[in-house]
Design a protein around this motif. Sequence first.
Motif, PDB file in Angstrom:
ATOM      1  N   ARG A  30     109.211  48.854  15.732  1.00 26.17           N
ATOM      2  CA  ARG A  30     110.505  48.925  15.053  1.00 26.17           C
ATOM      3  C   ARG A  30     111.262  50.191  15.450  1.00 26.17           C
ATOM      4  NH1 ARG A  30     111.650  45.535  10.784  1.00 26.17           N
ATOM      5  NH2 ARG A  30     112.920  47.156   9.819  1.00 26.17           N
ATOM      6  N   CYS A  31     110.547  51.253  15.725  1.00 30.58           N
ATOM      7  CA  CYS A  31     111.186  52.473  16.213  1.00 30.58           C
ATOM      8  C   CYS A  31     111.785  52.251  17.603  1.00 30.58           C
ATOM      9  CB  CYS A  31     110.182  53.628  16.262  1.00 30.58           C
ATOM     10  SG  CYS A  31     109.729  54.327  14.657  1.00 30.58           S
ATOM     11  N   ILE A  32     111.080  51.505  18.445  1.00 29.35           N
ATOM     12  CA  ILE A  32     111.564  51.243  19.801  1.00 29.35           C
ATOM     13  C   ILE A  32     112.906  50.527  19.760  1.00 29.35           C
ATOM     14  CG2 ILE A  32     111.091  49.947  21.929  1.00 29.35           C
ATOM     15  CD1 ILE A  32     108.094  50.419  21.368  1.00 29.35           C
ATOM     16  N   ASN A  33     113.092  49.647  18.775  1.00 35.35           N
ATOM     17  CA  ASN A  33     114.316  48.859  18.676  1.00 35.35           C
ATOM     18  C   ASN A  33     115.345  49.470  17.732  1.00 35.35           C
ATOM     19  OD1 ASN A  33     115.800  46.651  19.510  1.00 35.35           O
ATOM     20  ND2 ASN A  33     115.041  45.299  17.913  1.00 35.35           N
ATOM     21  N   ASN A  39     111.769  61.038  13.015  1.00 32.50           N
ATOM     22  CA  ASN A  39     112.225  62.407  12.778  1.00 32.50           C
ATOM     23  C   ASN A  39     112.067  63.331  13.976  1.00 32.50           C
ATOM     24  OD1 ASN A  39     112.775  61.737  10.069  1.00 32.50           O
ATOM     25  ND2 ASN A  39     110.631  62.058   9.519  1.00 32.50           N
ATOM     26  N   SER A  40     111.102  63.050  14.834  1.00 29.34           N
ATOM     27  CA  SER A  40     110.874  63.909  15.990  1.00 29.34           C
ATOM     28  C   SER A  40     110.335  63.064  17.130  1.00 29.34           C
ATOM     29  CB  SER A  40     109.878  65.030  15.640  1.00 29.34           C
ATOM     30  OG  SER A  40     108.623  64.487  15.275  1.00 29.34           O
ATOM     31  N   GLY A  41     110.332  63.658  18.318  1.00 36.44           N
ATOM     32  CA  GLY A  41     109.861  62.926  19.482  1.00 36.44           C
ATOM     33  C   GLY A  41     110.990  62.197  20.189  1.00 36.44           C
ATOM     34  N   SER A  42     110.629  61.395  21.177  1.00 33.70           N
ATOM     35  CA  SER A  42     111.620  60.751  22.029  1.00 33.70           C
ATOM     36  C   SER A  42     111.142  59.352  22.422  1.00 33.70           C
ATOM     37  CB  SER A  42     111.839  61.599  23.290  1.00 33.70           C
ATOM     38  OG  SER A  42     112.687  60.937  24.199  1.00 33.70           O
ATOM     39  N   ILE A  43     112.061  58.397  22.385  1.00 33.94           N
ATOM     40  CA  ILE A  43     111.807  57.045  22.897  1.00 33.94           C
ATOM     41  C   ILE A  43     112.948  56.717  23.856  1.00 33.94           C
ATOM     42  CG2 ILE A  43     111.611  54.599  22.334  1.00 33.94           C
ATOM     43  CD1 ILE A  43     110.653  55.398  19.544  1.00 33.94           C
ATOM     44  N   THR A  44     112.587  56.337  25.071  1.00 32.40           N
ATOM     45  CA  THR A  44     113.590  56.002  26.076  1.00 32.40           C
ATOM     46  C   THR A  44     113.360  54.578  26.569  1.00 32.40           C
ATOM     47  OG1 THR A  44     113.659  58.314  26.800  1.00 32.40           O
ATOM     48  CG2 THR A  44     114.643  56.677  28.260  1.00 32.40           C
ATOM     49  N   VAL A  45     114.387  53.776  26.543  1.00 34.70           N
ATOM     50  CA  VAL A  45     114.330  52.400  27.029  1.00 34.70           C
ATOM     51  C   VAL A  45     115.431  52.225  28.069  1.00 34.70           C
ATOM     52  CG1 VAL A  45     114.496  49.960  26.429  1.00 34.70           C
ATOM     53  CG2 VAL A  45     113.473  51.563  24.800  1.00 34.70           C
ATOM     54  N   ARG A  46     115.019  51.976  29.320  1.00 33.06           N
ATOM     55  CA  ARG A  46     116.000  51.761  30.398  1.00 33.06           C
ATOM     56  C   ARG A  46     117.036  52.878  30.451  1.00 33.06           C
ATOM     57  NH1 ARG A  46     115.446  47.925  34.337  1.00 33.06           N
ATOM     58  NH2 ARG A  46     117.647  47.415  34.222  1.00 33.06           N
ATOM     59  N   HIS A  63     118.953  45.154  25.932  1.00 32.71           N
ATOM     60  CA  HIS A  63     117.767  45.303  26.781  1.00 32.71           C
ATOM     61  C   HIS A  63     116.499  44.844  26.083  1.00 32.71           C
ATOM     62  CE1 HIS A  63     119.867  47.523  29.908  1.00 32.71           C
ATOM     63  NE2 HIS A  63     120.391  48.310  28.997  1.00 32.71           N
ATOM     64  N   ILE A  64     116.529  44.751  24.748  1.00 31.83           N
ATOM     65  CA  ILE A  64     115.311  44.499  23.981  1.00 31.83           C
ATOM     66  C   ILE A  64     115.468  43.247  23.134  1.00 31.83           C
ATOM     67  CG2 ILE A  64     113.725  45.401  22.243  1.00 31.83           C
ATOM     68  CD1 ILE A  64     114.607  48.203  22.964  1.00 31.83           C
ATOM     69  N   ILE A 132     111.868  32.749  19.629  1.00 28.42           N
ATOM     70  CA  ILE A 132     111.606  33.340  20.947  1.00 28.42           C
ATOM     71  C   ILE A 132     112.735  32.976  21.915  1.00 28.42           C
ATOM     72  CG2 ILE A 132     110.059  33.292  22.950  1.00 28.42           C
ATOM     73  CD1 ILE A 132     107.724  32.904  20.932  1.00 28.42           C
ATOM     74  N   ALA A 133     113.127  31.703  21.924  1.00 31.27           N
ATOM     75  CA  ALA A 133     114.229  31.281  22.791  1.00 31.27           C
ATOM     76  C   ALA A 133     115.515  32.026  22.438  1.00 31.27           C
ATOM     77  CB  ALA A 133     114.443  29.772  22.664  1.00 31.27           C
ATOM     78  N   ARG A 134     115.746  32.233  21.165  1.00 25.90           N
ATOM     79  CA  ARG A 134     116.950  32.956  20.726  1.00 25.90           C
ATOM     80  C   ARG A 134     116.957  34.379  21.283  1.00 25.90           C
ATOM     81  NH1 ARG A 134     117.639  33.795  14.383  1.00 25.90           N
ATOM     82  NH2 ARG A 134     115.688  34.878  14.781  1.00 25.90           N
ATOM     83  N   SER A 135     115.800  35.053  21.259  1.00 29.48           N
ATOM     84  CA  SER A 135     115.730  36.407  21.810  1.00 29.48           C
ATOM     85  C   SER A 135     115.929  36.395  23.321  1.00 29.48           C
ATOM     86  CB  SER A 135     114.378  37.047  21.472  1.00 29.48           C
ATOM     87  OG  SER A 135     114.307  37.370  20.108  1.00 29.48           O
ATOM     88  N   LEU A 136     115.366  35.408  23.990  1.00 30.74           N
ATOM     89  CA  LEU A 136     115.497  35.320  25.448  1.00 30.74           C
ATOM     90  C   LEU A 136     116.928  35.031  25.880  1.00 30.74           C
ATOM     91  CD1 LEU A 136     112.273  33.280  26.292  1.00 30.74           C
ATOM     92  CD2 LEU A 136     112.681  35.694  26.786  1.00 30.74           C
ATOM     93  N   ALA A 137     117.706  34.428  24.985  1.00 34.60           N
ATOM     94  CA  ALA A 137     119.092  34.081  25.321  1.00 34.60           C
ATOM     95  C   ALA A 137     119.941  35.312  25.622  1.00 34.60           C
ATOM     96  CB  ALA A 137     119.727  33.275  24.189  1.00 34.60           C
ATOM     97  N   MET A 138     119.502  36.470  25.165  1.00 35.88           N
ATOM     98  CA  MET A 138     120.232  37.714  25.429  1.00 35.88           C
ATOM     99  C   MET A 138     119.794  38.370  26.739  1.00 35.88           C
ATOM    100  SD  MET A 138     122.447  38.209  22.944  1.00 35.88           S
ATOM    101  CE  MET A 138     122.765  39.947  22.646  1.00 35.88           C
ATOM    102  N   ASN A 139     118.933  37.688  27.491  1.00 33.73           N
ATOM    103  CA  ASN A 139     118.430  38.200  28.777  1.00 33.73           C
ATOM    104  C   ASN A 139     117.853  39.616  28.662  1.00 33.73           C
ATOM    105  OD1 ASN A 139     119.035  35.931  30.410  1.00 33.73           O
ATOM    106  ND2 ASN A 139     121.190  36.537  30.482  1.00 33.73           N
ATOM    107  N   PRO A 140     116.896  39.824  27.759  1.00 27.70           N
ATOM    108  CA  PRO A 140     116.346  41.170  27.573  1.00 27.70           C
ATOM    109  C   PRO A 140     115.440  41.589  28.729  1.00 27.70           C
ATOM    110  CG  PRO A 140     115.078  39.599  26.299  1.00 27.70           C
ATOM    111  CD  PRO A 140     116.229  38.826  26.891  1.00 27.70           C
TER     112      PRO A 140
END
Length: 225
Positions: A30-33, A39-46, A63-64, A132-140
């Motif tokens: 959930r943090c990734i999205n 509160n601290s640290g770093s998450i990088t996606v693309r 992207h996700i 699942i198909a609904r999520s894939l429709a956004m071309n993540p």
Amino acid sequence: MLKGVSLQVMKGEVICVIGPSGSGKSTLIRCINALTPFNSGSITVRGIEVGDPRLDKLALRRHIGMVFQQYNLFPHRTALQNVMMAPIQVLHQPRKEVEDRAMALLAKVRLQGREHAYPGEMSGGQQQRVAIARSLAMNPDVMLFDEVTAALDPETVKEVLVTIKQLADEGMTCILVTHEMRFARDVSDRIYFTDRGVIVEYGPPEEFFTNPKDPRTREFLGQLT
């Protein structure tokens, strides 16, 4: 609460996160999205820094894709309409193009002939495959799965896992929170075991399951046999 969690997922990898209830598995994805703040640290996606206060969440979520334990389908819309909604309303893509892709995605998750069924007319496994198909429709670029089989009866678990394995085999980057140990062993490149917000141990599935090094990991796996 997560404490000092560190992991790197490369393009095309499949990562499974396992652990007892309340160990931080779902919080991690959930943090990734950007659904749960940290509160601290770093998450990088693309190249997008998730913790940036100026974060464009829509840009991140292009992207996700994320699939939850509950299907969260719109009950008054058909399977096809559920899959088409976001590309039309969020990405403003042409309806005919979106419909063609949505039909192909529903076929991909083996729901040919159910395109015009409403969620209430479908089994839990079928609803989850629509999600699942609904999520894939956004071309993540990345798919996150949060205990997607937890609410399903045993007969429908397999049909959802087959769909996820197909995505993994096709090279989709996947991060899965799951209690399905056999599936995790078969599909993942690495297993991460979390407990009390910490990654206790990780490794390739064969090594992880046959030779766990941490006592807590051994205890957890011992309870599953």
